[in-house]
Design a protein around this motif. Structure first.
Motif, PDB file in Angstrom:
ATOM      1  N   HIS A 113     -48.686  16.754   0.599  1.00 50.01           N
ATOM      2  CA  HIS A 113     -47.518  17.649   0.596  1.00 50.01           C
ATOM      3  C   HIS A 113     -46.208  16.941   0.253  1.00 50.01           C
ATOM      4  CE1 HIS A 113     -50.016  20.816   2.188  1.00 50.01           C
ATOM      5  NE2 HIS A 113     -50.453  19.985   3.132  1.00 50.01           N
ATOM      6  N   ARG A 114     -46.277  15.879  -0.483  1.00 50.43           N
ATOM      7  CA  ARG A 114     -45.066  15.113  -0.784  1.00 50.43           C
ATOM      8  C   ARG A 114     -44.109  15.829  -1.719  1.00 50.43           C
ATOM      9  NH1 ARG A 114     -46.966  10.196  -4.604  1.00 50.43           N
ATOM     10  NH2 ARG A 114     -48.177  11.436  -6.052  1.00 50.43           N
ATOM     11  N   ALA A 115     -44.566  16.850  -2.414  1.00 46.79           N
ATOM     12  CA  ALA A 115     -43.677  17.602  -3.305  1.00 46.79           C
ATOM     13  C   ALA A 115     -42.723  18.510  -2.524  1.00 46.79           C
ATOM     14  CB  ALA A 115     -44.489  18.441  -4.281  1.00 46.79           C
ATOM     15  N   LYS A 116     -43.079  18.838  -1.276  1.00 40.39           N
ATOM     16  CA  LYS A 116     -42.245  19.728  -0.451  1.00 40.39           C
ATOM     17  C   LYS A 116     -42.010  19.078   0.905  1.00 40.39           C
ATOM     18  CE  LYS A 116     -43.918  23.779  -2.796  1.00 40.39           C
ATOM     19  NZ  LYS A 116     -44.585  25.056  -2.721  1.00 40.39           N
ATOM     20  N   ASP A 165     -39.343  18.656   2.860  1.00 41.68           N
ATOM     21  CA  ASP A 165     -38.555  19.339   3.884  1.00 41.68           C
ATOM     22  C   ASP A 165     -39.443  20.271   4.708  1.00 41.68           C
ATOM     23  OD1 ASP A 165     -36.061  18.141   3.311  1.00 41.68           O
ATOM     24  OD2 ASP A 165     -35.725  19.546   1.659  1.00 41.68           O
ATOM     25  N   ALA A 166     -40.234  21.079   4.041  1.00 35.33           N
ATOM     26  CA  ALA A 166     -41.126  22.009   4.742  1.00 35.33           C
ATOM     27  C   ALA A 166     -42.248  21.246   5.463  1.00 35.33           C
ATOM     28  CB  ALA A 166     -41.720  23.006   3.758  1.00 35.33           C
ATOM     29  N   PHE A 167     -42.779  20.231   4.820  1.00 36.94           N
ATOM     30  CA  PHE A 167     -43.879  19.479   5.429  1.00 36.94           C
ATOM     31  C   PHE A 167     -43.446  18.773   6.712  1.00 36.94           C
ATOM     32  CE2 PHE A 167     -45.709  15.181   5.843  1.00 36.94           C
ATOM     33  CZ  PHE A 167     -46.929  15.556   6.382  1.00 36.94           C
ATOM     34  N   SER A 194     -36.285  18.774  10.998  1.00 36.82           N
ATOM     35  CA  SER A 194     -35.641  19.615   9.990  1.00 36.82           C
ATOM     36  C   SER A 194     -34.212  19.126   9.803  1.00 36.82           C
ATOM     37  CB  SER A 194     -35.660  21.084  10.424  1.00 36.82           C
ATOM     38  OG  SER A 194     -34.987  21.249  11.644  1.00 36.82           O
ATOM     39  N   ALA A 238     -31.098  19.981   3.043  1.00 38.72           N
ATOM     40  CA  ALA A 238     -31.974  19.764   1.897  1.00 38.72           C
ATOM     41  C   ALA A 238     -31.891  18.308   1.447  1.00 38.72           C
ATOM     42  CB  ALA A 238     -31.589  20.694   0.749  1.00 38.72           C
ATOM     43  N   GLU A 258     -36.606  13.663   2.384  1.00 34.44           N
ATOM     44  CA  GLU A 258     -36.939  12.645   1.384  1.00 34.44           C
ATOM     45  C   GLU A 258     -36.228  11.323   1.683  1.00 34.44           C
ATOM     46  OE1 GLU A 258     -36.997  11.834  -3.415  1.00 34.44           O
ATOM     47  OE2 GLU A 258     -36.382  13.792  -2.667  1.00 34.44           O
TER      48      GLU A 258
END
Length: 196
Positions: free
Chosen positions: A58-61, A63-65, A73, A76, A80
């Motif tokens: 899930h490294r592409a998302k 914040d959600a992960f 949280s 934005a 990362e």
């Protein structure tokens, strides 16, 4: 158990830790419940492994992960920045090219408790494996190892995969058969299902 980890962030890691701790907890007649360090070692290694696998996926998302997995949280891009900083620190501190996941947890734990008697984590467990660890301390450390694994998986998935492969080396068919024929309780089925 839930009250022991209320101060910690929520997320998937927490459910896994609570389930493990509830299943493994030692409840003495007198005194407080505890886990042995050897049991915690398994919990922490599993959380590092789980974080690494899920972080890679899930490294592409991020914040959600991170919010779903470790309960973090923020604005934005904060996730990362955080995982890059944590992963770089891990990669700078240790040479992971020959470590498996248990080696990482043991090296990290050895640094934290100033255990430098031997280079092998087996000695740490033999000498300190029966130490009593309160459930909330076990859970707190599970969170840290889940976080480390997630960061490393997100930044260096190839390193996590190599560590996973070193941790879960397949046992050759001949060795399974030898163990089974020697009378060890590995099961005949295991000997048949591990064929390379």
């Amino acid at each position: 158990m839930a009250s022991d980890v209320e101060q910690l962030a929520g997320g998937y890691w927490r459910g896994v830790a609570e389930h493990f701790i509830t299943a493994q907890i030692n409840k003495p007649f007198f005194g407080r419940p505890y886990l042995k360090l050897g049991q915690c070692f398994g919990l922490w290694g599993y959380h590092f492994e789980l974080g690494g696998m899920l972080g890679s996926k899930h490294r592409a998302k991020l914040d959600a992960f991170l919010h779903a997995f470790v309960g973090m949280s923020g604005e934005a891009g904060a996730a990362e920045r955080f995982v890059v900083a944590v992963a770089n620190k891990i990669l700078d501190q240790r040479s992971l090219h020959s470590m498996n996941q248990w080696d990482y947890v043991a090296a990290h734990l050895g640094d934290r408790c100033s255990y430098y008697k031997r280079d092998n984590w087996h000695y740490l467990l033999m000498e300190r494996g029966a130490d009593k660890i309160p459930p909330h301390v076990a859970a707190k450390n599970a969170w840290f190892y889940a976080e480390d694994g997630a960061a490393l998986g997100a930044v260096a998935p190839d390193v996590v995969r190599a560590m996973f492969e070193r941790t879960h080396v397949p046992v050759p068919q001949e060795k399974w058969q030898q163990m089974h024929h020697s009378g060890l309780d590995v099961g005949a089925r295991a000997a048949r299902t591990t064929e390379l």
